[in-house]
Write an enzyme that holds these catalytic residues in place. Sequence first.
Site, short mmCIF file in Angstrom:
data_model
loop_
_atom_site.label_atom_id
_atom_site.label_comp_id
_atom_site.label_asym_id
_atom_site.label_seq_id
_atom_site.Cartn_x
_atom_site.Cartn_y
_atom_site.Cartn_z
N THR A 38 7.60 1.47 2.83
CA THR A 38 7.74 2.61 2.25
C THR A 38 8.93 3.08 1.30
O THR A 38 9.02 3.48 0.54
CB THR A 38 7.46 3.62 3.40
OG1 THR A 38 6.31 3.45 4.17
CG2 THR A 38 7.48 5.07 2.89
N ALA A 61 3.91 6.88 -1.31
CA ALA A 61 5.09 7.43 -2.21
C ALA A 61 4.85 8.40 -3.23
O ALA A 61 5.53 9.39 -3.49
CB ALA A 61 6.16 6.19 -2.20
N SER A 76 0.77 -1.42 0.02
CA SER A 76 0.01 -0.07 0.00
C SER A 76 0.84 1.21 0.00
O SER A 76 0.18 2.40 -0.49
CB SER A 76 -1.01 0.04 1.18
OG SER A 76 -0.21 -0.03 2.38
N LYS A 77 2.01 1.10 0.37
CA LYS A 77 3.00 2.41 0.47
C LYS A 77 3.47 3.10 -0.99
O LYS A 77 3.80 4.07 -1.09
CB LYS A 77 4.28 1.73 1.35
CG LYS A 77 3.94 1.40 2.58
CD LYS A 77 3.39 2.44 3.45
CE LYS A 77 3.15 2.01 4.83
NZ LYS A 77 2.73 3.21 5.83
N ASP A 78 3.17 2.20 -2.13
CA ASP A 78 3.25 2.77 -3.26
C ASP A 78 2.47 4.06 -3.55
O ASP A 78 2.77 5.03 -4.10
CB ASP A 78 2.80 1.81 -4.40
CG ASP A 78 3.92 0.76 -4.64
OD1 ASP A 78 4.90 0.70 -3.89
OD2 ASP A 78 3.40 -0.04 -5.61
#
Length: 345
Positions: A79, A52, A47-49
């Site tokens: 992340t 970012a 989910s950190k895409d």
Amino acid sequence: MKQNKNVFDNVLQLIGNTPLIKLNRMTAAFNGEFYAKVEAFNPGHSSKDRIALHIIEEAERQGLLSPGDTIIETTSGNTGFSIAMVSIIKGYECILAVSSKSSPDKIDMLKSMGAKVYVCPAHVKADDPRSYYEVAKRLHEETEGSVYINQYFNKLNIDAHYRTTGPEIWEQTEGEITHLVACSGTGGTISGISKYLKEQNPNINIIGVDAYGSVLKKYHETREFDDKEIYPYRIEGLGKNLIPAATDFDLIDKFVKVTDEESAHTAREISNTEGLFVGYTSGAAMQALKQLNESGEFKATDKVVVIFPDHGSRYMSKVYSDKWMEDQGFFDTKNEVQSVVDYVK
């Protein structure tokens, strides 16, 4: 060449629009319908895409980043990978301060993506100069032309999920979602999704997942920071020893705590029953779902969404390693090691 809907200019265009997948075998005896938002379908496998890309593009819009500049961040791994991926495409250098609790798989992946990695001790106070928070701050001060993402205190962390993940879930459930269950680390995921969903229907129940050894659940209940809650735990990307500004506690209805051991076994169970190879934090989220069902949280008419944040490949040396599980004392008569038989002809 004419643009085809399945042809992309770069990998960043694949971020978001992840699938909602019904959970079947693990929830067969549960009340309600249960769906997993599987964030491992992002190109960076987490989910950190989303954060970012959103935070970096906002920095570009504000004129804070120029080609060749350096992006610095504090991360437990996911992340950092996403930032390294975005940096490659956009032409930035990447420096990451990483917790020593992060799996060796994650650290190796960060290095393979061209990031310069500083591994910092996990079990020190947040204001200790050796902590990954303080190391990242120092590196930012020392590096000319750098931007510090600071996901724990960056409200754009929330905004990324408010703009993308929340609307996706609302559309995918046709507005019928009754509960969201999500792990809380920085708090950006649960806060951003909750902000959007609560605007559509304030009666949706938002349930955060916390770790034993973290301060978040007690802070939510009392609004007091209690450092006596803090002690070492193994789950990555879940819980905190500080209060992140990227968490909107007013949007969360309650927290559930889960153990390292049960979360590890549940991650393995998801793989073996649902065919979804997910990470340690996904195991924690599913473990919370089990506990909530046992406590009578759900009705037969409920439609529940649980966030599976990342992919199991980042935990091969941890929860998917029999040796690591044995070393932690996580195997017992109910959870024996599955043997591998060498066949010699």
